[in-house]
Design a protein around this motif. Structure first.
Motif, short mmCIF file in Angstrom:
data_model
loop_
_atom_site.label_atom_id
_atom_site.label_comp_id
_atom_site.label_asym_id
_atom_site.label_seq_id
_atom_site.Cartn_x
_atom_site.Cartn_y
_atom_site.Cartn_z
N GLU A 48 38.95 41.47 43.10
CA GLU A 48 37.68 41.88 42.54
C GLU A 48 37.26 40.72 41.35
OE1 GLU A 48 34.33 44.03 41.34
OE2 GLU A 48 35.37 43.89 43.06
N THR A 49 38.12 40.17 40.80
CA THR A 49 37.80 39.11 39.86
C THR A 49 37.24 37.93 40.56
OG1 THR A 49 39.60 39.60 38.38
CG2 THR A 49 38.75 37.63 37.96
N LEU A 50 38.04 37.55 41.60
CA LEU A 50 37.15 36.61 42.75
C LEU A 50 36.02 36.72 43.03
CD1 LEU A 50 38.01 33.72 44.18
CD2 LEU A 50 39.09 35.20 45.84
N ASP A 57 29.38 35.09 38.33
CA ASP A 57 30.03 35.43 37.03
C ASP A 57 30.95 34.49 36.63
OD1 ASP A 57 30.73 36.66 34.86
OD2 ASP A 57 31.12 38.85 35.55
N ALA A 58 30.65 33.46 35.99
CA ALA A 58 31.47 32.44 35.62
C ALA A 58 32.68 32.77 34.42
CB ALA A 58 30.80 31.33 34.97
N LEU A 59 32.16 33.94 33.63
CA LEU A 59 32.99 34.51 32.62
C LEU A 59 34.12 35.53 33.11
CD1 LEU A 59 30.89 34.42 29.56
CD2 LEU A 59 32.46 32.81 30.20
N ALA A 60 33.96 36.03 34.41
CA ALA A 60 34.81 37.29 34.97
C ALA A 60 36.12 36.63 34.65
CB ALA A 60 34.42 37.00 36.44
N PRO A 61 36.65 35.59 35.21
CA PRO A 61 38.25 35.38 35.04
C PRO A 61 38.77 35.83 33.56
CG PRO A 61 37.36 33.67 36.49
CD PRO A 61 36.14 34.50 35.80
N LYS A 62 37.91 35.18 32.59
CA LYS A 62 38.15 35.21 31.04
C LYS A 62 38.18 36.62 30.67
CE LYS A 62 37.50 33.49 26.56
NZ LYS A 62 36.48 32.74 25.76
N ARG A 64 38.60 39.53 32.69
CA ARG A 64 39.36 40.32 33.27
C ARG A 64 40.96 39.96 33.01
NH1 ARG A 64 37.24 43.60 36.94
NH2 ARG A 64 38.95 43.53 38.40
N ARG A 65 40.87 38.92 32.19
CA ARG A 65 42.31 38.66 31.45
C ARG A 65 42.80 39.74 30.51
NH1 ARG A 65 41.55 33.08 30.55
NH2 ARG A 65 41.26 32.66 32.94
N ARG A 67 44.50 42.54 28.76
CA ARG A 67 45.53 43.24 29.20
C ARG A 67 45.05 44.96 29.09
NH1 ARG A 67 50.27 40.27 25.78
NH2 ARG A 67 50.67 38.75 27.24
N TRP A 68 44.24 45.20 28.17
CA TRP A 68 43.54 46.22 27.77
C TRP A 68 42.86 46.62 29.04
CZ3 TRP A 68 43.93 50.68 25.24
CH2 TRP A 68 42.90 51.51 25.43
N ARG A 69 42.12 45.93 29.74
CA ARG A 69 41.22 46.29 30.91
C ARG A 69 42.11 46.66 32.08
NH1 ARG A 69 35.37 43.33 30.64
NH2 ARG A 69 35.13 43.26 28.32
N VAL A 70 43.04 45.46 32.23
CA VAL A 70 44.14 45.74 33.26
C VAL A 70 44.89 47.13 33.13
CG1 VAL A 70 46.06 45.12 34.27
CG2 VAL A 70 44.40 43.36 33.66
N GLY A 71 45.08 47.51 31.85
CA GLY A 71 45.74 48.76 31.84
C GLY A 71 45.06 50.03 32.00
N VAL A 72 43.76 49.83 31.55
CA VAL A 72 42.83 51.07 31.89
C VAL A 72 42.45 51.15 33.45
CG1 VAL A 72 40.49 51.73 31.37
CG2 VAL A 72 41.97 50.90 29.66
N PHE A 73 42.34 49.84 33.97
CA PHE A 73 42.16 50.13 35.37
C PHE A 73 43.28 50.65 36.08
CE2 PHE A 73 43.19 47.53 39.11
CZ PHE A 73 42.15 47.84 40.26
N PHE A 74 44.45 50.22 35.78
CA PHE A 74 45.72 50.72 36.54
C PHE A 74 45.76 52.39 36.39
CE2 PHE A 74 46.72 46.50 37.62
CZ PHE A 74 47.86 46.46 38.06
N VAL A 75 45.59 52.67 35.15
CA VAL A 75 45.74 54.36 34.70
C VAL A 75 44.74 54.94 35.47
CG1 VAL A 75 45.44 55.89 33.06
CG2 VAL A 75 46.91 53.99 32.78
#
Length: 113
Positions: A48-50, A57-62, A64-65, A67-75
């Motif tokens: 999804e980041t890719l 969206d040139a800022l997508a990798p930054k 999406r790095r 940890r809070w967003r990754v944690g919310v996504f996983f939960v």
């Protein structure tokens, strides 16, 4: 293994992880409830980041790095929240064929803007 395939609906990405579990029944249980879901969702997060980056969206990798967003996504995904329309999707299966036919994945991702 990674497979990228152009389709009329978008780009199909397929990632295959092939490994054997260790530590008997306990290892198989941990693999089923922890490791495989995290590998699947981690791969989906990366694709999804890719997809967002390829769409301009040139800022997508930054962004999406985080940890809070990754944690919310996983939960959220572990609790059953579906991906947004047009977002990268993942499917967890055996990767094997059924009666000589490849299993349908339905993991289509629009990678162009």
């Amino acid at each position: 293994m990674w497979l990228y395939e152009r389709r009329p609906e978008g780009t199909f990405f397929k990632t295959v992880f092939d490994y054997e579990t260790r530590h008997g029944v306990l290892g198989e249980m941990l693999d089923a409830v922890l490791f495989r879901p995290f590998m699947r969702l981690g791969t989906e997060w990366g694709f999804e980041t890719l997809r967002r980056w390829c769409a301009g969206d040139a800022l997508a990798p930054k962004r999406r790095r985080s940890r809070w967003r990754v944690g919310v996504f996983f939960v959220a995904r572990m609790l059953g929240k579906p991906p947004a329309p047009g977002a990268a999707r993942s499917w967890l299966g055996s990767g094997g064929a059924t009666e000589g036919q490849a299993r349908p994945c339905g993991e289509l991702v629009e990678a162009s803007s």
